[in-house]
Design an enzyme around this catalytic site. Structure first.
Site, short mmCIF file in Angstrom:
data_model
loop_
_atom_site.label_atom_id
_atom_site.label_comp_id
_atom_site.label_asym_id
_atom_site.label_seq_id
_atom_site.Cartn_x
_atom_site.Cartn_y
_atom_site.Cartn_z
N ASP A 198 -42.53 -4.67 -25.04
CA ASP A 198 -43.76 -5.40 -25.33
C ASP A 198 -43.33 -6.80 -25.76
O ASP A 198 -42.15 -7.18 -25.59
CB ASP A 198 -44.65 -4.68 -26.36
CG ASP A 198 -44.05 -4.67 -27.77
OD1 ASP A 198 -42.92 -5.15 -27.95
OD2 ASP A 198 -44.74 -4.17 -28.68
N HIS A 202 -27.33 23.76 -26.51
CA HIS A 202 -28.38 22.74 -26.58
C HIS A 202 -29.41 22.89 -25.47
O HIS A 202 -30.51 22.37 -25.57
CB HIS A 202 -27.75 21.35 -26.53
CG HIS A 202 -26.79 21.11 -27.65
ND1 HIS A 202 -27.19 21.05 -28.96
CD2 HIS A 202 -25.44 20.98 -27.64
CE1 HIS A 202 -26.13 20.86 -29.73
NE2 HIS A 202 -25.06 20.83 -28.95
N THR A 219 -40.15 -2.11 -33.39
CA THR A 219 -39.40 -1.06 -34.10
C THR A 219 -38.83 0.01 -33.19
O THR A 219 -37.97 0.79 -33.60
CB THR A 219 -40.33 -0.34 -35.08
OG1 THR A 219 -41.41 0.24 -34.32
CG2 THR A 219 -40.90 -1.29 -36.13
N CYS A 258 -39.59 -2.28 -28.36
CA CYS A 258 -40.71 -2.97 -29.02
C CYS A 258 -40.17 -3.49 -30.35
O CYS A 258 -38.95 -3.64 -30.50
CB CYS A 258 -41.94 -2.06 -29.16
SG CYS A 258 -41.71 -0.57 -30.12
N HIS A 266 -26.80 15.99 -27.29
CA HIS A 266 -27.53 17.15 -27.80
C HIS A 266 -28.97 17.25 -27.31
O HIS A 266 -29.51 18.35 -27.21
CB HIS A 266 -27.54 17.13 -29.34
CG HIS A 266 -26.20 17.45 -29.94
ND1 HIS A 266 -26.04 17.70 -31.29
CD2 HIS A 266 -24.96 17.58 -29.38
CE1 HIS A 266 -24.75 17.96 -31.54
NE2 HIS A 266 -24.08 17.88 -30.40
C1 RB5 Z 1 -45.97 -5.31 -32.35
O1 RB5 Z 1 -46.31 -6.14 -33.39
C2 RB5 Z 1 -45.39 -4.00 -32.89
O2 RB5 Z 1 -46.37 -3.27 -33.55
C3 RB5 Z 1 -44.78 -3.17 -31.78
O3 RB5 Z 1 -43.84 -3.93 -31.11
C4 RB5 Z 1 -44.05 -1.92 -32.19
O4 RB5 Z 1 -43.12 -2.17 -33.19
C5 RB5 Z 1 -44.88 -0.73 -32.43
O5 RB5 Z 1 -44.36 0.37 -32.66
#
Ligand code: RB5
Length: 145
Positions: free
Chosen positions: A8, A133, A67, A65, A98
């Site tokens: 994203d 596994h 996180t 993204c 695994h």
């Molecule tokens: C975008 O701001 C953020 O929410 C997205 O990239 C991601 O981290 C969501 O899980």
């Protein structure tokens, strides 16, 4: 090995570097977008990549993204996708060995380029161990409890 990548806006800046790293490991990588840094909704790209990986058996996906959390949550809605949110070489290695993970997820706001490179190397060098596994991975899709 064929790889697909999608992000994203919060994973967009690192994408070109990741593509270069995958190519340096000797693999082909196809970019499923986005192609600008404009704000987008991460599930749209997670679903697109998950469907593409499923349509191309044996391929791997990379989702980035902010996180890595949202991408992994959305990709794992698809039966046959095992999207692993990884943070370092160890988690990437274990995701393959695994969990037989087929999609690597991480956060651009969480890991640096050096860690990303070590994750990609670990993923690339590690095969699914099978054995004990195998059944556990099957149970991810089929609840036998
Ligand atoms: C975008 O701001 C953020 O929410 C997205 O990239 C991601 O981290 C969501 O899980």
């Amino acid at each position: 090995m064929k790889y697909y990548i999608a992000t994203d806006h919060a994973g967009f800046l690192i994408k070109e570097r990741v593509k270069e790293m995958v190519e340096a490991l000797g693999h082909e990588i196809e970019d499923l977008g986005p192609f600008s840094a404009d704000r987008v909704d991460y599930p749209d790209y997670a679903h697109k990549l998950a469907k593409t990986v499923l349509a191309n058996p044996g391929s791997f996906g990379i989702l980035i993204c902010g996180t890595g959390i949202g991408m992994s949550l959305a990709a794992n809605k698809h039966e046959g996708i095992r999207a692993a949110l990884c943070h370092d070489a160890y988690t990437a290695q274990m995701a393959r060995a695994h969990n037989d993970a087929n999609v690597l997820c991480f956060g651009e706001r969480v890991v640096g380029l050096g860690v990303v490179e070590s994750m990609l190397k670990a993923w690339n060098e590690t095969a699914f161990e099978g054995g004990r596994h195998e059944k556990r991975v099957e149970k991810i899709e089929t609840d036998e409890s």
